[in-house]
Design a protein around this motif. Structure first.
Motif: not given
Ligand SMILES: Nc1nc2c(ncn2[C@@H]2O[C@H](COP(=O)(O)OP(=O)(O)OP(=O)(O)O)[C@@H](O)[C@H]2O)c(=O)[nH]1
Ligand SMILES: [Mg+2]
Ligand SMILES: [Zn+2]
Lengths: 254, 130
Positions: B71-73, B77-86, B91-102
């Motif tokens: 996701i992009h937060c 200002g980063v692209d970060a991998e999330v643990g699963g699909v749930q 993962p850094l700030c805990g905010q919901p992120a709807a912007d999917l990059r992969q």
């Protein structure tokens, strides 16, 4: 023998994606808002659409529907009773609609002709024919550019439809109060790919012990910020907000 | 459930590409499959073997590379991998992120082919362009 790696970098569903892009351009040019309704079997897609079509026509909007099922034209019959042009797509075992099926079933809808409520006598006559004939007859008079809305009811399935772009403007995922609040978590692909969600059958939420807060939370976990509607096709509860959304999306895209 | 149609699409694309290499045999097909692609690998492998049976692609391996959701937060200002699909939260700030990059990928990355010696230089038009 020598081996070599040939780079492809090609989407497996490229053919569908290309066809969908073509459809999207066509819908855009015609100025019609297309919605793809996805959910598990029996969530209430047809029931919501029956009511939606009726109410939209009553408010002077022009709407039509394509409805996908493995077999039977039951849903098309139900929807056509609203007076809107409707075509049934039978997928004969395929678990989702794809862009090619949509394109094929739009044939003739580009030609000129006025879209309006069809007299019920004509619907009855059309419905007495074979499924293919009735589809053609019911569709008479439809013209994409004269439509405000085209609804596509997908095959009831929470997995496969999510991979197939139909060229829609809005993808709507439905969840009924009888299915369990955890479905968004179990089927994240579908809920994540949706632009809006509808919780259906809220008239029986009480007896089902439906935990509304949990359902809303789960949907937001999978698709942060998703617009969620709560409706009953039985009582009409929540329909006003849903119709309001449709008409504002429709005018917003003009 | 739609793994069979997906296997058929792969066969179509690979056959088309391989046709440009006369005498070559496809030994592997490499895929990139996102965690959100709704594809069950076991089922895809099974459908692949069934679909290719008795065709020139029979025996070719299907190598699946899984792509996690990224996701992009905007806040971080980063692209970060999330643990699963749930959960789709940064993962850094805990905010919901709807912007999917992969994570939605469903693509053929490459194919591995085996060519008879000497024939490797007999390039078709398709190969010349590469
Ligand atoms: N109580 C109640 N029942 C509903 C509501 N909407 C649908 N139903 C019932 O749920 C059942 C399934 O409804 P459909 O509209 O056929 O569901 P569907 O999603 O179109 O089903 P498929 O097309 O087969 O996937 C029917 O018995 C409906 O009467 C609702 O708002 N309230
Ligand atoms: Mg239905
Ligand atoms: Zn963050």
């Amino acid at each position: 023998m020598t081996t070599r790696i040939v780079e492809l970098r090609r989407g497996i569903l490229k053919k569908n994606d290309e066809l969908a892009a073509g459809l999207r351009a066509r819908f855009h040019a015609a100025g019609v808002l297309v919605l793809n309704l996805v959910s598990s079997p029996g969530t209430g897609k047809t029931a919501l659409l029956e009511r939606t079509l009726r109410e939209l026509l009553a408010r002077g909007f022009r709407a039509a529907a394509l409805v996908g099922d493995l077999a039977t034209d039951n849903d098309a019959r139900r929807l056509a009773a609203s007076g809107a042009p409707v075509r049934q797509i039978n997928t004969h075992g395929i678990c989702h609609l794809d862009a090619e099926m949509i394109g094929k079933h739009l044939e003739g809808w580009d030609s000129l002709g006025a879209v309006g409520a069809m007299p019920s006598s004509r619907i009855a006559a059309a419905m007495n024919g074979s499924p293919a004939e009735s589809a053609a007859a019911v569709a008479t008079g439809a013209h994409l550019a004269a439509l405000d809305f085209l609804f596509i009811e997908n095959v009831g399935n929470l997995v496969c439809p999510s991979s197939y772009d139909l060229g829609e403007g809005i993808r709507v995922a439905l969840l009924s109060v009888t299915e369990g609040e955890d479905k968004p978590l179990k089927y994240p692909t579908l809920f994540n790919s949706a632009d809006a969600a509808v919780i259906t059958k809220i008239d029986i939420a009480g007896p089902c012990g439906f935990d509304r807060e949990l359902a809303l939370r789960n949907m937001n976990e999978i698709r942060p910020g998703i617009r969620i509607f709560e409706t009953s096709a039985k009582t009409g509860a929540g329909m006003e907000e849903w119709l309001e959304y449709l008409s504002s999306e429709c005018t917003g895209r003009r | 459930m739609h793994e069979l149609s997906i296997a058929a699409s792969i066969v179509e694309a690979v056959t088309e590409t391989a046709a440009a290499y006369a005498g070559a045999r496809v030994i592997a097909v490499r895929l990139r499959v996102g965690a959100l692609a709704a594809v069950v690998e076991d089922s895809l492998q099974f459908c692949w073997s069934v679909t290719t049976e008795g065709t020139p692609l029979a025996g070719a391996a299907l190598a699946v590379r899984k792509m996690p959701v990224v996701i992009h937060c905007a806040a971080c200002g980063v692209d970060a991998e999330v643990g699963g699909v749930q959960s789709f939260r940064c993962p850094l700030c805990g905010q919901p992120a709807a912007d999917l990059r992969q994570g939605r990928e469903l693509e053929i990355e490459s194919i591995e082919i085996e060519e008879p010696e000497g024939e490797a230089l007999v390039a078709s038009g398709e190969k010349d362009r590469r």
